[in-house]
Design a protein around this motif. Structure first.
Motif: not given
Lengths: 330, 456
Positions: B328, B362-364, B366-367, B369-370, B394, B396, B398-399
């Motif tokens: 992450d 991918g998870n990183s 997401a974090t 972007a959040h 995944d 990601r 898209d991010l």
């Protein structure tokens, strides 16, 4: 001129400058080999001061060129005084009429003006900047190029030319060559790497923070009114502060300032109150002041704050390091 | 002495100090002036002319005593204070000893200096001729002393003194001998140490080939040894200086931008204030950076050097935010506010140890972007340092596409060569589409080139 390191020591001492053996040797060599000295070291250890003392000891006139970003030839070498030229042209208009009177053709007039050209491109309108001053000076001079690392890389290259043959050419006047080679000293705070070419041409001198004894001698020389016992305490404290991981370590000049502050405040001893009031003379960042206060109070307060098992009270700076917040480490 | 100085300069060069011909000529002229009478002055003279970088100081300090050391203190002869009868006794006793021990005792008790061939022989017996690294000095010194018999000395000396006591030597004389032996042993140890140091330095000079800098720059990150990584860290600083001066020279050439009124007026005085030459303010458009660094095992070195480089070049960058990720994402900007870059990088790496197959970009993303979307705006250059290996999670993409729309540009630095993209768990091909530029940075040279382009 100097003939031995002892004479250098005497000379610099006469100017209230306490020099290490290394400094003496390098100054002697600079005189003998007629090479510039490149002096590096932390800010405030007396690099500029050395140049002044050297100039004073040898009876040279000090010419100083302070470098900064954007320094160019017109500010370092020479510049024509255009405004003055314009003014003179205006004032001399009547006289010009006389000169031109009787000339039949335009070409003839131009020729006559050309004969008078020298008047406008003479030393009268030339504004010599430090480098040209140093080259054309009749008397012995010492050229101090301060904080060369702040100037741009191009200026460094240009300087190289001047320093290698000590001549400057002004297109309108011809080439000026130094009659006697000036002594040159460059200082740098090492904010950027200097070019190899420049370093090659210079003698290199690194001035570091002085030892306790040397600094004590400096303080005694510069702040003679401070009680010897207090001076020693003060210097030892400064030396300890330098061991800490500070944003800006206290310099020698700041030690002197502090010593003078202690004299002005009539301090009898270095107690907590005096220290807290005057610490800002030594440290110029709030963060540093906080760190220093913590470090100084650490040994006397025993295991204050977080109780670290390691380290004894006699090495506060090491204990302090352990106290620093650490992030989770696995 | 001249040959000695030449050797010394060769030794400095072998140790990686750059000494030009002009500088060595200066050194000779300097020595001519100050002479060799005072060792201190002599040393300062060489230092001022040969060492032009404070970082080379320690090398000079280490080599100087090796080349200009006295060879260690001499051994002293204590027998002058003995009576002739006692001297005879000692000589007889020594004669009874066997080869090696007898030679050692002669040195220690009669002050005979070890001759060069003796030292050389002892050296050869312990393999000194193969030593070429300065750190081996201690070890070889100890081995040579053992070879000379110093480890059996206590025993042998006790026996010898007992024998002399039986023959009637006074206690006072025996004490004197014992003390002299101890002092001479220390002196001998120092001589041997000097001898070893000199040999190692000479050997290192002989074997020296051109500094391996260029070679190191080209060495793939994946095959760096610990020592080489250390050497590279040094190199990063020099590289940063180079990049900095190149970048600042480039800025100067700008011919557009805001009018520099002060300079223009100044320059045009000579034309009667008619603006013939126009000057513009040099525009320092420094990039605003956001770095996302993979610090998993495969990309660790690459990220480390990137962080070092960027923070060494801080003055060329208007703002830098940095993040690291393994599973992450984590904001590490604070580390660099607290500490100097080199310390901060160490601490970051120390605090973020890689695990096993837990990289998850991918998870990183997401974090990121959040939580940290505010770091990316239209002026930001987003730099991702990763090999795009996601452990089949995944990707990601898209991010990353969303980030591309927000950011000025996205630059991807991958330590893997293009032909490996898409193999195994690599999601590189999908990410590549979202990036403005993808650079392969398999070694420091490529990394430096990439950073150079960045500052363009």
């Amino acid at each position: 001129m100097f003939n031995s390191t002892d004479e250098v020591r005497e000379g610099l001492n006469g100017q209230q400058y306490v020099a290490s053996d290394e400094i003496n040797t390098v100054v002697l060599l600079a005189e003998k080999l007629q090479k510039p000295i490149l002096c590096e070291g932390p800010a405030g250890v007396g690099k500029t001061e050395l140049a002044k003392a050297w100039a004073g000891a040898t009876g040279r006139r000090l010419i100083r060129l302070q470098c900064y970003e954007g320094l160019d030839e017109t500010k370092a070498l020479y510049e024509w005084e255009y405004a003055k030229q314009m003014l003179y042209t205006q004032l001399l208009r009547d006289k010009l009429h006389d000169v031109l009177a009787g000339s039949q053709t335009l070409a003839q007039a131009a020729d006559r003006i050309a004969q008078e050209e020298d008047v406008f491109f003479s030393e009268r309108f030339l504004l010599p900047r430090p480098l040209l001053q140093a080259v054309t000076a009749g008397d012995p001079v010492l050229l101090l190029i301060d904080e060369i690392d702040r100037a741009d890389a191009e200026f460094e290259a240009f300087l190289l030319e001047v320093l290698s043959d000590f001549q400057v050419s002004v297109p309108e006047l011809g080439t000026k060559k130094a009659t006697s080679i000036p002594a040159v000293m460059l200082t740098s705070n090492n904010t950027r790497e200097l070019s190899e070419a420049l370093k090659r041409r210079c003698l290199y001198l690194f001035i570091d923070y002085p030892s306790v004894e040397a600094e004590l001698r400096i303080v005694k020389l510069r702040a003679p009114d401070l009680a010897p016992q207090l001076a020693r305490q003060a210097v030892e404290l400064v030396q300890r502060l330098r061991q800490l991981d500070l944003k800006k370590s206290p310099s020698v000049s700041e030690t002197i300032d502090w010593a003078r502050a202690l004299v002005a405040l009539n301090a009898a001893q270095l107690d907590r109150a005096t220290l807290e009031n005057t610490l800002t003379v030594l440290l110029k960042h709030e963060q540093d002041v906080q760190r220093a206060k913590r470090a100084i109070s650490a040994p006397s307060a025993g295991s204050g704050g977080t109780g670290t098992a390691a380290g004894g009270a006699e090495t506060p700076d090491i204990e302090y390091r352990n106290l620093r917040p650490r992030r989770r480490s696995e | 002495m001249e040959q000695r100085i030449v050797d010394f300069i060769a030794g400095l060069r072998a140790a990686g100090v750059r000494v030009s011909i002009a500088e060595s000529a200066d050194a000779f002229r300097a020595v001519d002036h100050v002479g060799v009478m005072s060792k201190h002055t002599f040393r300062s003279a060489l230092h001022a002319t040969l060492i032009k970088d404070a970082r080379d100081g320690p090398t000079f300090d280490a080599l100087f005593p090796i080349y200009f050391g006295s060879g260690g203190p001499p051994l002293l002869n204590p027998t002058g204070e003995l009576t002739p009868a006692e001297q005879q006794m000692l000589m007889d006793a020594l004669r009874q000893l066997a080869g090696d021990m007898r030679r050692l005792m002669e040195m220690l008790l009669q002050g005979r200096q070890p001759n060069p061939s003796e030292l050389r022989q002892a050296g050869n017996q312990v393999g000194l001729q193969y030593a070429n690294r300065p750190f081996q000095q201690d070890w070889f010194t100890r081995r040579m002393l053992r070879q000379l018999g110093l480890d059996q000395l206590t025993e042998a000396l006790r026996e010898l003194l007992e024998q002399l006591a039986r023959q009637g030597m006074s206690e006072e004389s025996r004490n004197k001998l014992e003390q002299a032996a101890a002092e001479n042993a220390a002196a001998l140890a120092e001589q041997v140490e000097q001898f070893v140091g000199e040999n190692i330095a000479r050997k290192a000079t002989e074997e020296h080939h051109e500094p391996q800098e260029a070679e190191l720059l080209e060495r793939p990150f994946s095959s760096l040894s610990e020592a080489e990584a250390k050497a590279l860290q040094e190199l990063v600083r020099r590289l940063a200086a180079q990049l900095r001066s190149r970048a600042s020279l480039r800025h100067k050439k700008g011919k557009r931008g805001v009018l520099d009124a002060k300079r223009t007026i100044r320059a045009n005085q000579r034309y009667g204030a008619v603006p013939m030459e126009i000057y513009h303010k040099t525009r320092h458009l420094k990039p605003k950076l956001a770095l996302i660094c993979d610090v998993s095992t495969s990309v660790r070195y690459c990220s480390e050097f990137m962080l070092r480089l960027i923070y060494e070049l801080q003055d060329q960058v208007s703002k830098a935010r940095s993040f690291v990720f393994i599973g992450d994402i984590k904001d590490i900007t604070a580390y660099f506010d607290e500490d100097r870059p080199d310390v901060a990088v160490e601490r970051v790496l120390e605090d973020n140890q890689p695990g096993y197959y837990n990289t998850n970009l991918g998870n990183s993303l997401a974090t990121f972007a959040h939580d940290h979307l505010d770091t990316v705006d239209h002026r930001t250059t987003l730099i991702v340092i990763s090999d795009g290996r996601n452990n089949f999670s995944d990707p990601r993409v898209d991010l990353l596409e969303m980030l591309k729309r927000r950011a000025r540009r996205i630059i991807w630095l991958s330590p893997e060569p293009p032909y490996l993209w898409g193999t195994g768990d690599s999601d590189m091909p999908q990410y590549v589409g979202c990036c403005d530029a993808v650079h392969e940075v398999g070694n420091l040279q490529q990394l430096a080139d990439a950073v150079d382009k960045l500052l363009d």
